[in-house]
Design an enzyme around this catalytic site. Structure first.
Site, PDB file in Angstrom:
ATOM      1  N   ASP A  59      -2.991  -4.232  -0.172  1.00  0.00           N
ATOM      2  CA  ASP A  59      -3.298  -4.581   1.220  1.00  0.00           C
ATOM      3  C   ASP A  59      -3.871  -3.393   1.999  1.00  0.00           C
ATOM      4  O   ASP A  59      -3.982  -3.438   3.217  1.00  0.00           O
ATOM      5  CB  ASP A  59      -2.057  -5.140   1.942  1.00  0.00           C
ATOM      6  CG  ASP A  59      -0.908  -4.133   2.026  1.00  0.00           C
ATOM      7  OD1 ASP A  59      -1.069  -2.977   1.565  1.00  0.00           O
ATOM      8  OD2 ASP A  59       0.158  -4.490   2.567  1.00  0.00           O
ATOM      9  N   HIS A  87      -2.542  -0.277   2.105  1.00  0.00           N
ATOM     10  CA  HIS A  87      -1.591   0.711   2.635  1.00  0.00           C
ATOM     11  C   HIS A  87      -1.669   2.037   1.886  1.00  0.00           C
ATOM     12  O   HIS A  87      -2.048   2.076   0.708  1.00  0.00           O
ATOM     13  CB  HIS A  87      -0.156   0.161   2.685  1.00  0.00           C
ATOM     14  CG  HIS A  87       0.553   0.026   1.388  1.00  0.00           C
ATOM     15  ND1 HIS A  87       1.033  -1.168   0.901  1.00  0.00           N
ATOM     16  CD2 HIS A  87       0.934   0.946   0.464  1.00  0.00           C
ATOM     17  CE1 HIS A  87       1.661  -0.980  -0.246  1.00  0.00           C
ATOM     18  NE2 HIS A  87       1.614   0.292  -0.538  1.00  0.00           N
ATOM     19  N   GLU A  91       1.939   0.106   6.306  1.00  0.00           N
ATOM     20  CA  GLU A  91       1.390  -1.235   6.119  1.00  0.00           C
ATOM     21  C   GLU A  91       0.338  -1.536   7.190  1.00  0.00           C
ATOM     22  O   GLU A  91       0.238  -0.823   8.191  1.00  0.00           O
ATOM     23  CB  GLU A  91       2.536  -2.259   6.216  1.00  0.00           C
ATOM     24  CG  GLU A  91       3.563  -2.153   5.093  1.00  0.00           C
ATOM     25  CD  GLU A  91       3.070  -2.727   3.757  1.00  0.00           C
ATOM     26  OE1 GLU A  91       1.862  -2.653   3.467  1.00  0.00           O
ATOM     27  OE2 GLU A  91       3.906  -3.234   2.986  1.00  0.00           O
ATOM     28  N   ASP A 120       7.281   8.685   0.539  1.00  0.00           N
ATOM     29  CA  ASP A 120       8.081   7.553   1.024  1.00  0.00           C
ATOM     30  C   ASP A 120       9.323   7.288   0.167  1.00  0.00           C
ATOM     31  O   ASP A 120       9.480   7.873  -0.904  1.00  0.00           O
ATOM     32  CB  ASP A 120       7.207   6.287   1.121  1.00  0.00           C
ATOM     33  CG  ASP A 120       6.335   6.071  -0.115  1.00  0.00           C
ATOM     34  OD1 ASP A 120       6.649   6.647  -1.173  1.00  0.00           O
ATOM     35  OD2 ASP A 120       5.353   5.332  -0.018  1.00  0.00           O
TER      36      ASP A 120
HETATM   37  C1  GLP Z   1       3.586   1.605  -3.365  1.00  0.00           C
HETATM   38  C2  GLP Z   1       3.776   3.035  -2.778  1.00  0.00           C
HETATM   39  C3  GLP Z   1       2.451   3.676  -2.523  1.00  0.00           C
HETATM   40  C4  GLP Z   1       1.539   3.365  -3.688  1.00  0.00           C
HETATM   41  C5  GLP Z   1       1.167   1.905  -3.627  1.00  0.00           C
HETATM   42  C6  GLP Z   1       0.460   1.416  -4.871  1.00  0.00           C
HETATM   43  O1  GLP Z   1       4.338   0.653  -2.777  1.00  0.00           O
HETATM   44  N1  GLP Z   1       4.574   3.112  -1.623  1.00  0.00           N
HETATM   45  O2  GLP Z   1       2.615   5.071  -2.334  1.00  0.00           O
HETATM   46  O3  GLP Z   1       0.378   4.121  -3.638  1.00  0.00           O
HETATM   47  O4  GLP Z   1       2.269   1.106  -3.267  1.00  0.00           O
HETATM   48  O5  GLP Z   1       1.351   1.283  -5.923  1.00  0.00           O
HETATM   49  P1  GLP Z   1       0.901   1.174  -7.441  1.00  0.00           P
HETATM   50  O6  GLP Z   1       0.339   2.502  -7.777  1.00  0.00           O
HETATM   51  O7  GLP Z   1       2.150   0.856  -8.186  1.00  0.00           O
HETATM   52  O8  GLP Z   1      -0.122   0.099  -7.492  1.00  0.00           O
END
Ligand code: GLP
Length: 262
Positions: A136, A138, A143, A67
């Protein structure tokens, strides 16, 4: 879905790095799906060390990131393109021309998302996809209520994700872009193998819903229950809401050999 609970995230990161390294040794030309955020940083630093001492090479690897933010230039310090260079690509022997990240500055977003899907297909599909999970539920930036058959496209972030990611934008939620490009859940489910890492109590509810709840677009990661080859690497706090935690530990401790664990 194989759930593996480690005493702490350092041991989970070492195990995940061994898993990726073994896959890479078996297939030096593998197509890797990569994630950003805080979670994979420990995995990346273990892989960087293994690469530095010649245990593994990324020279033949092609990569696709999950992403990117819309409207953020690839050189901006908050872009995922920059994150990948700073935290991984510039520290390993990968050929940067074989790395792919959705283009958040594309003029024609739909066309660029279609082209991203085509590049994945042209590369032969993703062999191993690395994932984190949002609080959440995702995956990528899919989302809640994302179609479980979705492909790479633009999405709008939830306020929960905007709050979660504000820490990367100087703590200011207003600085977090509202729109993102992400591989779809259908895209992710086509990877041959998926590993998902989750650490800390803030992920415990999402992890339990993903692994033990119903398959629902309200918890996009629950779609992984339909994938035949998924490993979940957890530390104890992230596993703290799992009903069957003792069972997962019992199963793993009785796996016949270390080799079979990878
Ligand atoms: C982000 C990314 C995801 C990631 C998730 C958790 O926004 N788009 O790919 O796995 O949210 O993030 P973190 O590892 O910083 O908790």
């Amino acid at each position: 879905m194989e759930v593996i609970i480690y005493p702490d995230k350092e041991s989970a990161n070492r195990a995940a790095a061994d898993f990726v390294a073994n896959a890479l040794r078996r297939n030096p030309h593998m197509v890797l799906g990569l994630a950003t955020g805080e979670t994979p940083l420990g995995l990346y630093s273990n892989l960087i060390k293994m690469n530095a001492c010649g245990q593994i090479s990324f020279a033949g690897v092609t990569s696709f990131n999950l992403d990117e933010y819309v409207g953020i230039d690839k050189n901006d310090e908050n872009s995922y393109a920059r994150y990948m260079r700073d935290n991984f690509f510039d520290k390993i022997d990968i050929d940067i021309s074989n790395t792919h990240i959705p283009d958040g500055m594309a003029e024609d977003i739909r066309q660029s998302c279609r082209a991203y899907e085509k590049s994945i297909r042209d590369a032969g599909g993703i062999d191993l996809q690395i994932l984190g999970i949002g609080s959440d539920g995702h995956i990528g930036f899919n989302e809640p209520t994302s179609s479980l058959a979705s492909r790479t496209r633009m999405k709008t972030l939830t306020s929960e994700t905007i709050q979660d990611n504000a820490r990367f934008f100087g703590g200011d939620p207003d600085a977090v872009p509202r729109h993102v490009l992400t591989m779809g859940i259908g895209t992710i489910l086509e990877a041959d193998t998926v590993i998902l890492l989750a650490y800390g109590v803030s992920k415990a509810a999402a992890v339990a819903a993903m692994a033990e709840g119903p398959i629902t677009s309200m918890i996009p990661a629950s779609a992984l229950q339909m994938h035949p080859s998924v490993k979940i690497f957890l530390d104890e706090p992230a596993a703290s809401k799992l009903k069957l935690a003792d069972y997962y530990k019992w199963v793993y401790s009785r796996k016949p050999s270390i080799d079979a664990k990878h």
